[in-house]
Design a protein around this motif. Sequence first.
Motif, PDB file in Angstrom:
ATOM      1  N   ALA A 117       0.808  -1.225   0.000  1.00 30.34           N
ATOM      2  CA  ALA A 117       0.000   0.000   0.000  1.00 30.34           C
ATOM      3  C   ALA A 117       0.840   1.273   0.000  1.00 30.34           C
ATOM      4  CB  ALA A 117      -0.948  -0.015   1.197  1.00 30.34           C
ATOM      5  N   ARG A 118       1.845   1.359   0.862  1.00 31.14           N
ATOM      6  CA  ARG A 118       2.622   2.607   0.963  1.00 31.14           C
ATOM      7  C   ARG A 118       3.330   2.908  -0.350  1.00 31.14           C
ATOM      8  NH1 ARG A 118       7.770   4.010   2.216  1.00 31.14           N
ATOM      9  NH2 ARG A 118       8.379   1.862   2.687  1.00 31.14           N
ATOM     10  N   GLN A 119       3.970   1.894  -0.943  1.00 33.15           N
ATOM     11  CA  GLN A 119       4.657   2.106  -2.219  1.00 33.15           C
ATOM     12  C   GLN A 119       3.658   2.364  -3.348  1.00 33.15           C
ATOM     13  OE1 GLN A 119       5.433  -0.388  -0.115  1.00 33.15           O
ATOM     14  NE2 GLN A 119       7.512   0.183   0.515  1.00 33.15           N
ATOM     15  N   TYR A 120       2.489   1.698  -3.280  1.00 32.45           N
ATOM     16  CA  TYR A 120       1.501   1.884  -4.343  1.00 32.45           C
ATOM     17  C   TYR A 120       1.031   3.338  -4.395  1.00 32.45           C
ATOM     18  CZ  TYR A 120      -2.760   1.587  -7.068  1.00 32.45           C
ATOM     19  OH  TYR A 120      -3.737   1.800  -8.013  1.00 32.45           O
ATOM     20  N   ASN A 121       0.837   3.950  -3.246  1.00 29.60           N
ATOM     21  CA  ASN A 121       0.395   5.349  -3.216  1.00 29.60           C
ATOM     22  C   ASN A 121       1.400   6.275  -3.878  1.00 29.60           C
ATOM     23  OD1 ASN A 121      -1.956   4.667  -1.847  1.00 29.60           O
ATOM     24  ND2 ASN A 121      -1.024   4.944   0.169  1.00 29.60           N
ATOM     25  N   GLU A 122       2.672   5.881  -3.850  1.00 31.49           N
ATOM     26  CA  GLU A 122       3.716   6.723  -4.418  1.00 31.49           C
ATOM     27  C   GLU A 122       3.939   6.474  -5.914  1.00 31.49           C
ATOM     28  OE1 GLU A 122       7.112   5.767  -2.093  1.00 31.49           O
ATOM     29  OE2 GLU A 122       6.387   6.746  -0.255  1.00 31.49           O
TER      30      GLU A 122
END
Length: 205
Positions: A117-122
């Motif tokens: 999730a964290r990397q996907y948002n970026e």
Amino acid sequence: MAIPVKESARSTGYEYPDVPDFSLKEKLLQEKEAAGMYFSGHMLDNYQNHVRALGVGAISTLLEQDETGAFTARERARVTLAGTVNRVTLKTTKSEERMAFFTLEDRMAEIECVVFARQYNECSHLLRNENGVYVTGTISLREDEPPKLSVNRIEELIEDARYHGEAAKGSKPAAGEGAPRAEASAPQAKATSIAAARRLFLRVP
């Protein structure tokens, strides 16, 4: 006695309009749409200069196996790879956040990548089919499954037409981040690598 021939009778050929050729990217996209595979090259050919400057390795090196059939890639090894994005699948976690799975493909092989999730948002804007990217992540191994890449960072590759030797800030892999084997640029090195290969990957649906 010569018989005169009308001008209309001589002009039996068809004159095609003089239009510019498709770009390599356009040709490849149309080939894959029509036949499911590339014929004129590979989408990664559009980014050769940037990939060469990055010095990343080939995905196939992560799929090598030893005499017992076990993959030789090391669990949690940190690598940087370059390729094109394919087969993006989005998932929603229990906490209602988005994550993604996609296939990173270079000229010879492919590897499944997991974007939490964290990397996907970026990096969600980069996860487009056929988009050229370089990915840094850690190897994840499960029994009887090919290695997967847990993604830490994704950056977009610069096409040859726009690349002038100045790679994007931070594009060089940091010490220890490189893939197990750098992609050779000299023709002799490539020939040696091919001759020493133990496996041949053919992408045929």
